[in-house]
Motif scaffolding. Sequence first.
Motif, PDB file in Angstrom:
ATOM      1  N   ASN A  58     -31.087  -2.149 -31.591  1.00 59.88           N
ATOM      2  CA  ASN A  58     -29.967  -1.235 -31.347  1.00 59.88           C
ATOM      3  C   ASN A  58     -30.270   0.082 -32.055  1.00 59.88           C
ATOM      4  O   ASN A  58     -30.192   0.187 -33.279  1.00 59.88           O
ATOM      5  N   ASP A  60     -28.881   3.644 -32.157  1.00 60.36           N
ATOM      6  CA  ASP A  60     -27.784   4.556 -31.809  1.00 60.36           C
ATOM      7  C   ASP A  60     -27.102   4.164 -30.502  1.00 60.36           C
ATOM      8  O   ASP A  60     -26.873   5.013 -29.627  1.00 60.36           O
ATOM      9  N   GLY A  61     -26.828   2.872 -30.348  1.00 69.24           N
ATOM     10  CA  GLY A  61     -26.058   2.429 -29.188  1.00 69.24           C
ATOM     11  C   GLY A  61     -26.862   2.256 -27.920  1.00 69.24           C
ATOM     12  O   GLY A  61     -26.287   2.157 -26.828  1.00 69.24           O
ATOM     13  N   THR A 121     -26.526 -10.014 -35.294  1.00 70.29           N
ATOM     14  CA  THR A 121     -25.499  -9.126 -35.862  1.00 70.29           C
ATOM     15  C   THR A 121     -25.419  -9.305 -37.375  1.00 70.29           C
ATOM     16  O   THR A 121     -25.742 -10.357 -37.911  1.00 70.29           O
ATOM     17  N   ARG A 122     -24.983  -8.227 -38.024  1.00 73.35           N
ATOM     18  CA  ARG A 122     -24.664  -8.303 -39.455  1.00 73.35           C
ATOM     19  C   ARG A 122     -23.357  -7.539 -39.654  1.00 73.35           C
ATOM     20  O   ARG A 122     -23.239  -6.406 -39.177  1.00 73.35           O
ATOM     21  N   ASP A 123     -22.409  -8.195 -40.300  1.00 71.91           N
ATOM     22  CA  ASP A 123     -21.077  -7.603 -40.502  1.00 71.91           C
ATOM     23  C   ASP A 123     -20.483  -7.118 -39.173  1.00 71.91           C
ATOM     24  O   ASP A 123     -19.899  -6.032 -39.100  1.00 71.91           O
ATOM     25  N   GLY A 124     -20.698  -7.901 -38.133  1.00 70.71           N
ATOM     26  CA  GLY A 124     -20.109  -7.579 -36.830  1.00 70.71           C
ATOM     27  C   GLY A 124     -20.829  -6.488 -36.060  1.00 70.71           C
ATOM     28  O   GLY A 124     -20.436  -6.151 -34.947  1.00 70.71           O
ATOM     29  N   GLN A 125     -21.890  -5.926 -36.645  1.00 69.89           N
ATOM     30  CA  GLN A 125     -22.629  -4.838 -35.977  1.00 69.89           C
ATOM     31  C   GLN A 125     -23.915  -5.386 -35.369  1.00 69.89           C
ATOM     32  O   GLN A 125     -24.633  -6.168 -36.009  1.00 69.89           O
ATOM     33  N   LEU A 126     -24.229  -4.935 -34.150  1.00 69.29           N
ATOM     34  CA  LEU A 126     -25.457  -5.389 -33.497  1.00 69.29           C
ATOM     35  C   LEU A 126     -26.678  -4.712 -34.122  1.00 69.29           C
ATOM     36  O   LEU A 126     -26.753  -3.492 -34.203  1.00 69.29           O
ATOM     37  N   ILE A 127     -27.646  -5.536 -34.538  1.00 68.32           N
ATOM     38  CA  ILE A 127     -28.896  -5.000 -35.077  1.00 68.32           C
ATOM     39  C   ILE A 127     -29.960  -4.979 -33.979  1.00 68.32           C
ATOM     40  O   ILE A 127     -30.701  -4.009 -33.820  1.00 68.32           O
TER      41      ILE A 127
END
Length: 159
Positions: A58, A60-61, A121-127
């Motif tokens: 991921n 920048d989206g 994911t880490r802390d709900g964010q896609l890596i």
Amino acid sequence: MYDFKIAAADKATMYRDLLSALEGLTAGEPDPIANMANAAALIWETLPDLNWAGFYRNVDGELVLGPFQGRPACIRIAFGRGVCGAAAETLQVQRVEDVHAFPGHIACDAASASELVVPITRDGQLIAVLDLDSPTPRRFTEEDEAGCVALCELLARVL
Ligand code: SME
């Protein structure tokens, strides 16, 4: 030299050994690219009947090609596009028995027939996502999904 003993007696044993090999390979190494590269190589060497194994990161989206094994692949994938994009957008595992029946599937290799994509994911964010392709329809079972989710939970800590 790394020489892991991975028993292929049954899938549960294989995934257990694969997880412990990946733990050993990544322990103490903070570089995410190095860890993705070794993870892709280990998975490629261990899991039978794959024609592609690797990562999209991921950035920048947008999903951008990361370390992988297999044929050269498309470099950028928008969230929501294809199987990887669906995993990125929904943060849900995509286990696709027949990629030709998946709307918007991106054919990087015409030989691909089934696919498993696991979001990391880490802390709900896609890596990143782990993407596995196979030339065999219905190649990936629930057991493969569970095994790969466990691998990705470990990777979430080292990417
Ligand atoms: N088939 C994937 C694209 C990536 S390649 O398989 C390596 C997709 O539809 O997202």
